[in-house]
Design a protein around this motif. Structure first.
Motif, short mmCIF file in Angstrom:
data_model
loop_
_atom_site.label_atom_id
_atom_site.label_comp_id
_atom_site.label_asym_id
_atom_site.label_seq_id
_atom_site.Cartn_x
_atom_site.Cartn_y
_atom_site.Cartn_z
N ARG A 143 -4.97 -1.98 -1.45
CA ARG A 143 -3.88 -2.49 -2.59
C ARG A 143 -4.25 -3.79 -3.03
O ARG A 143 -4.07 -4.15 -4.22
CB ARG A 143 -2.39 -2.08 -2.19
N ASP A 154 -7.22 -4.22 -5.19
CA ASP A 154 -6.80 -3.58 -6.48
C ASP A 154 -6.16 -4.76 -7.19
O ASP A 154 -6.37 -4.80 -8.52
CB ASP A 154 -5.91 -2.37 -6.54
N LEU A 164 -0.61 -0.65 -11.95
CA LEU A 164 -0.79 -0.11 -10.64
C LEU A 164 0.72 0.67 -10.44
O LEU A 164 0.81 1.34 -9.29
CB LEU A 164 -0.78 -1.12 -9.47
N HIS A 181 1.81 -9.42 -2.87
CA HIS A 181 0.39 -8.87 -2.67
C HIS A 181 -0.21 -10.10 -2.86
O HIS A 181 -1.18 -10.66 -2.26
CB HIS A 181 -0.17 -7.82 -3.52
#
Length: 214
Positions: free
Chosen positions: A151, A154, A172, A182
């Motif tokens: 993730r 990404d 997302l 993140h």
């Protein structure tokens, strides 16, 4: 301003842009003519082919880097027929604001091409997803990017495309808070502590793009 040695593509770009309401101040076919035109009347954005005369190797990217050095506020969107990661990192070495690097095939996808163009003009970054994908595919075994979760990868890939936190969250289908979390984790895993002299977001994107070459 357009710098493209292929007469058909140059004319096609000019026709497309004029049709979308852009003013094309110059359309040239050599790096020297491009630099002279930029110096004479700096445009809001320059669209530049990577491979131009006389050797058709890296003259275009060198001209783009030189133009940015002379005119730091110049937005540049580079077009290439192939994925050439080293050229992307050369262009991004001076910062990612107002920089785009797309494969020529994207020009045929008019809506996406114009979206990237507008993003770069506004000071954002537009890096072709195929370039990003190949950079990830060829990372060395000891690359610090291997510390990232899928993730987080990404999120970083979308950062490299020039998307902000809100756009990343939408792409997302997560909350903006999750994206922020993140990104904090990405900074920590890439050893990017807060500093007054470095934009950590830019540093993370450059680390991402330069990972194979280090």
């Amino acid at each position: 301003m357009i710098a493209e040695d292929d007469a058909l593509l140059r004319a096609g770009l000019e026709l497309l842009l004029r049709g979308e309401g852009f003013e094309v101040v110059a359309a040239v076919e050599t790096p020297d003519a491009f630099l002279a035109a930029v110096d004479a009347d700096p445009p809001d954005i320059a669209i530049v082919d990577v491979r131009m005369p006389p050797t058709h190797t890296d003259e275009g990217i060198k001209a783009a880097v030189a133009a940015r050095a002379r005119h730091p506020k110049l937005a540049v969107l580079v077009l290439s027929a192939y994925v050439e990661e080293s050229f992307a990192t050369d262009l991004l070495a001076g910062g990612t604001a107002g920089i785009g690097y797309l494969l020529k095939e994207r020009v045929g996808r008019v809506e996406r091409f114009l979206e990237a163009l507008e993003r770069v003009v506004a000071g954002g970054t537009a890096i072709d997803p195929e370039i990003v994908a190949q950079l990830f595919a060829h990372r060395r075994a000891d690359d610090p990017l291997d510390r990232l979760t899928p993730r987080e990868r990404d999120v970083l890939a979308l950062m490299a495309e020039g998307l902000g936190n809100v756009a990343i969250a939408q792409r997302l289908v997560v909350t903006e808070g999750a994206v922020h979390k993140h990104i904090r984790s990405i900074f920590a895993k890439l050893d990017l502590p807060p500093t007054e002299h470095t934009d950590r977001r830019v540093a993370a994107v450059l680390r991402y793009l330069e990972s194979e070459g280090k």
